[in-house]
Write a protein that holds these residues in place. Structure first.
Motif, PDB file in Angstrom:
ATOM      1  N   PHE A  36       0.831  -1.214   0.000  1.00  0.00           N
ATOM      2  CA  PHE A  36       0.000   0.000   0.000  1.00  0.00           C
ATOM      3  C   PHE A  36       0.862   1.259   0.000  1.00  0.00           C
ATOM      4  CE2 PHE A  36      -1.841   3.365   2.713  1.00  0.00           C
ATOM      5  CZ  PHE A  36      -2.883   3.767   1.888  1.00  0.00           C
ATOM      6  N   LEU A  37       1.928   1.258   0.793  1.00  0.00           N
ATOM      7  CA  LEU A  37       2.784   2.439   0.872  1.00  0.00           C
ATOM      8  C   LEU A  37       3.545   2.687  -0.427  1.00  0.00           C
ATOM      9  CD1 LEU A  37       4.222   2.200   4.493  1.00  0.00           C
ATOM     10  CD2 LEU A  37       2.323   3.569   3.661  1.00  0.00           C
ATOM     11  N   ASP A  39       2.143   2.622  -3.273  1.00  0.00           N
ATOM     12  CA  ASP A  39       1.114   3.204  -4.132  1.00  0.00           C
ATOM     13  C   ASP A  39       0.407   2.082  -4.888  1.00  0.00           C
ATOM     14  OD1 ASP A  39      -0.616   4.509  -5.814  1.00  0.00           O
ATOM     15  OD2 ASP A  39       0.911   5.667  -6.867  1.00  0.00           O
ATOM     16  N   PRO A  40      -0.823   1.753  -4.508  1.00  0.00           N
ATOM     17  CA  PRO A  40      -1.549   0.665  -5.172  1.00  0.00           C
ATOM     18  C   PRO A  40      -1.703   0.857  -6.680  1.00  0.00           C
ATOM     19  CG  PRO A  40      -2.627   1.258  -3.122  1.00  0.00           C
ATOM     20  CD  PRO A  40      -1.572   2.293  -3.353  1.00  0.00           C
ATOM     21  N   GLU A  41      -1.782   2.107  -7.127  1.00  0.00           N
ATOM     22  CA  GLU A  41      -1.962   2.356  -8.554  1.00  0.00           C
ATOM     23  C   GLU A  41      -0.672   2.140  -9.348  1.00  0.00           C
ATOM     24  OE1 GLU A  41      -4.992   2.849  -9.557  1.00  0.00           O
ATOM     25  OE2 GLU A  41      -5.759   2.984  -7.505  1.00  0.00           O
ATOM     26  N   GLU A  42       0.472   2.401  -8.725  1.00  0.00           N
ATOM     27  CA  GLU A  42       1.760   2.245  -9.399  1.00  0.00           C
ATOM     28  C   GLU A  42       2.773   1.617  -8.440  1.00  0.00           C
ATOM     29  OE1 GLU A  42       3.126   5.886 -11.090  1.00  0.00           O
ATOM     30  OE2 GLU A  42       1.255   6.294 -12.150  1.00  0.00           O
ATOM     31  N   PRO A  43       2.578   0.350  -8.069  1.00  0.00           N
ATOM     32  CA  PRO A  43       3.536  -0.306  -7.159  1.00  0.00           C
ATOM     33  C   PRO A  43       4.924  -0.375  -7.785  1.00  0.00           C
ATOM     34  CG  PRO A  43       2.011  -1.904  -8.094  1.00  0.00           C
ATOM     35  CD  PRO A  43       1.500  -0.565  -8.486  1.00  0.00           C
ATOM     36  N   LYS A  44       5.935  -0.326  -6.919  1.00  0.00           N
ATOM     37  CA  LYS A  44       7.309  -0.207  -7.397  1.00  0.00           C
ATOM     38  C   LYS A  44       8.068  -1.532  -7.436  1.00  0.00           C
ATOM     39  CE  LYS A  44       6.499   4.238  -7.431  1.00  0.00           C
ATOM     40  NZ  LYS A  44       5.194   4.248  -6.756  1.00  0.00           N
ATOM     41  N   THR A  45       7.777  -2.459  -6.522  1.00  0.00           N
ATOM     42  CA  THR A  45       8.542  -3.696  -6.439  1.00  0.00           C
ATOM     43  C   THR A  45       7.841  -4.811  -7.233  1.00  0.00           C
ATOM     44  OG1 THR A  45       7.400  -4.312  -4.396  1.00  0.00           O
ATOM     45  CG2 THR A  45       9.471  -3.109  -4.177  1.00  0.00           C
ATOM     46  N   TYR A  61      -5.499  -1.307  -0.771  1.00  0.00           N
ATOM     47  CA  TYR A  61      -6.236  -0.210  -0.139  1.00  0.00           C
ATOM     48  C   TYR A  61      -6.876  -0.642   1.178  1.00  0.00           C
ATOM     49  CZ  TYR A  61      -5.862   2.985  -4.104  1.00  0.00           C
ATOM     50  OH  TYR A  61      -5.388   3.843  -5.063  1.00  0.00           O
ATOM     51  N   ASN A  62      -7.223  -1.912   1.289  1.00  0.00           N
ATOM     52  CA  ASN A  62      -7.878  -2.407   2.500  1.00  0.00           C
ATOM     53  C   ASN A  62      -6.894  -3.156   3.393  1.00  0.00           C
ATOM     54  OD1 ASN A  62     -10.200  -2.661   4.105  1.00  0.00           O
ATOM     55  ND2 ASN A  62     -10.667  -4.672   3.274  1.00  0.00           N
ATOM     56  N   TRP A  63      -5.637  -2.634   3.468  1.00  0.00           N
ATOM     57  CA  TRP A  63      -4.539  -3.306   4.161  1.00  0.00           C
ATOM     58  C   TRP A  63      -4.829  -3.617   5.622  1.00  0.00           C
ATOM     59  CZ3 TRP A  63      -2.930  -0.382   8.259  1.00  0.00           C
ATOM     60  CH2 TRP A  63      -3.203   0.998   8.215  1.00  0.00           C
ATOM     61  N   ASN A  64      -5.714  -2.863   6.268  1.00  0.00           N
ATOM     62  CA  ASN A  64      -5.971  -3.080   7.694  1.00  0.00           C
ATOM     63  C   ASN A  64      -7.236  -3.883   7.964  1.00  0.00           C
ATOM     64  OD1 ASN A  64      -7.589  -1.040   6.758  1.00  0.00           O
ATOM     65  ND2 ASN A  64      -6.769   0.539   8.091  1.00  0.00           N
ATOM     66  N   SER A 227       5.598   7.934  -2.696  1.00  0.00           N
ATOM     67  CA  SER A 227       5.041   7.330  -3.908  1.00  0.00           C
ATOM     68  C   SER A 227       4.933   8.327  -5.046  1.00  0.00           C
ATOM     69  CB  SER A 227       3.655   6.748  -3.608  1.00  0.00           C
ATOM     70  OG  SER A 227       2.780   7.761  -3.140  1.00  0.00           O
ATOM     71  N   ARG A 228       5.132   9.611  -4.770  1.00  0.00           N
ATOM     72  CA  ARG A 228       5.016  10.643  -5.791  1.00  0.00           C
ATOM     73  C   ARG A 228       6.093  11.706  -5.582  1.00  0.00           C
ATOM     74  NH1 ARG A 228       1.882   7.524  -7.567  1.00  0.00           N
ATOM     75  NH2 ARG A 228      -0.190   7.865  -8.462  1.00  0.00           N
ATOM     76  N   ALA A 229       6.475  12.379  -6.673  1.00  0.00           N
ATOM     77  CA  ALA A 229       7.338  13.547  -6.563  1.00  0.00           C
ATOM     78  C   ALA A 229       6.539  14.713  -5.988  1.00  0.00           C
ATOM     79  CB  ALA A 229       7.891  13.918  -7.940  1.00  0.00           C
TER      80      ALA A 229
END
Length: 324
Positions: A36-37, A39-45, A61-64, A227-229
């Motif tokens: 989630f951290l 960015d669900p829309e553009e995951p990095k790993t 988004y529903n991580w908890n 997750s963003r500039a």
């Protein structure tokens, strides 16, 4: 425009109904929360990208909300083998994938062999217990996680201490003889209903267990995930509060076009904090001889926030102010 966060900094997107309930393990970080951290829309790993490709963004988004309603303590009745990290829910099924590239946390105990676990409870509940399991030596990370892969190493009965930012703090002795990658599995059971929450944290233990523990005054209390500039002219401030919630320190960086990039501003902030703060460090925990030091990382996701053990009860928030 000013936004304030008491925890990792990221750009919030629209969340589905009910996404602000319950909680999960933050230190060491839960597998779903880590994605989630990013960015669900553009995951990095690659691991989180695989989750998005297979099942979309809902689970992140529903991580908890990784929960079930087991009768009594019969968790295996509702969470089957191979489904532990997703808590038996189809929403989180991709997080059960037996990949070896899930983002992991380094487990460094204090001089007494203890580690402070932090559980982020966005909606605190009356607690029956927290139970802590770890994978047995010799478990196969290439296979889906089973209950028989786990051994119980600690439990907290009743409500543990909670800070002003809705985080439970629990100190336990780490199990001896653990080296390399493992999974720490947590079960949070409510006392006022049958509901329980489940969490997988991917961790790594140092390989040399014959040496005494590191001289380590630093305890992880969160992380920075950019997750963003941020646009030129933005200001990012790390605020530090004492145990009573009063301001103790404040550290601000002003960003230009280059330093505002997602991989740059966490490093810039970490450098400033590490030079000026007596309370916190930002970066990755590294071994220097028999000492543990925190070194700033030029990365959007690899900077963790560490608290000096002499400042128990202190907390932080990250504020950002964007240019008009």
């Amino acid at each position: 425009m000013k936004l304030r966060w008491s925890g990792p900094l990221l750009v919030l997107l629209t969340l589905p109904h009910g996404a602000w309930a319950h909680g999960t393990m933050e230190v060491p970080i839960n597998r779903v929360y880590s994605c989630f951290l990013e960015d669900p829309e553009e995951p990095k790993t690659p691991a989180c990208q695989a989750v998005q490709k297979l099942d979309g963004t809902e689970g992140m988004y529903n991580w908890n909300g990784i929960n079930q309603n087991p009768p009594g303590d019969k968790h295996q009745a509702v969470v089957s083998d191979g489904q532990l990290c997703g808590g038996g829910q189809s929403t989180f099924r991709s997080f059960n994938l037996p990949r070896q590239d899930w983002k992991s946390s380094r487990m460094v105990p204090d001089a007494n062999g203890n580690f402070e676990f932090i559980y982020r409870a966005t909606a605190p509940h009356a607690t029956k217990y927290f139970r802590f399991y770890i994978t047995k030596n010799g478990w196969n990370p290439a296979q889906p996680l089973k209950w028989s892969d786990l051994e119980l190493f600690g439990a907290i009965n009743g409500n543990p201490p909670q800070d002003a930012n809705k985080r439970y703090h629990m100190t336990l002795k780490l199990p001896p003889g653990k080296t390399g990658p493992h999974i720490i599995y947590n079960v949070w059971k409510r006392s006022d209903s049958e509901e329980a929450f489940y969490s997988c944290s991917d961790v790594v233990f140092d390989g040399n267990t014959s040496q005494p523990p590191l001289a380590n005054p630093w305890k992880e209390i969160g992380q920075i995930a950019a997750s963003r500039a941020l646009p030129a002219g933005s200001r990012v401030t790390l605020r530090v509060f004492d145990a009573q919630g009063h301001d103790a320190e404040s550290h601000t960086v002003t960003l230009d076009r280059d330093s505002g990039q997602a991989g740059n501003w966490p490093y810039l902030l970490a450098q400033k904090v590490n030079q000026a703060s007596r309370i916190l460090r930002i970066g990755a925990l590294k071994q220097q001889g028999r000492q543990a030091e925190v070194q700033a990382q030029s990365s959007a996701r690899d900077n963790r926030i560490y608290l000096n053990e002499g400042y128990a009860g202190y907390s932080y928030s990250l504020d950002r102010k964007l240019p008009d």
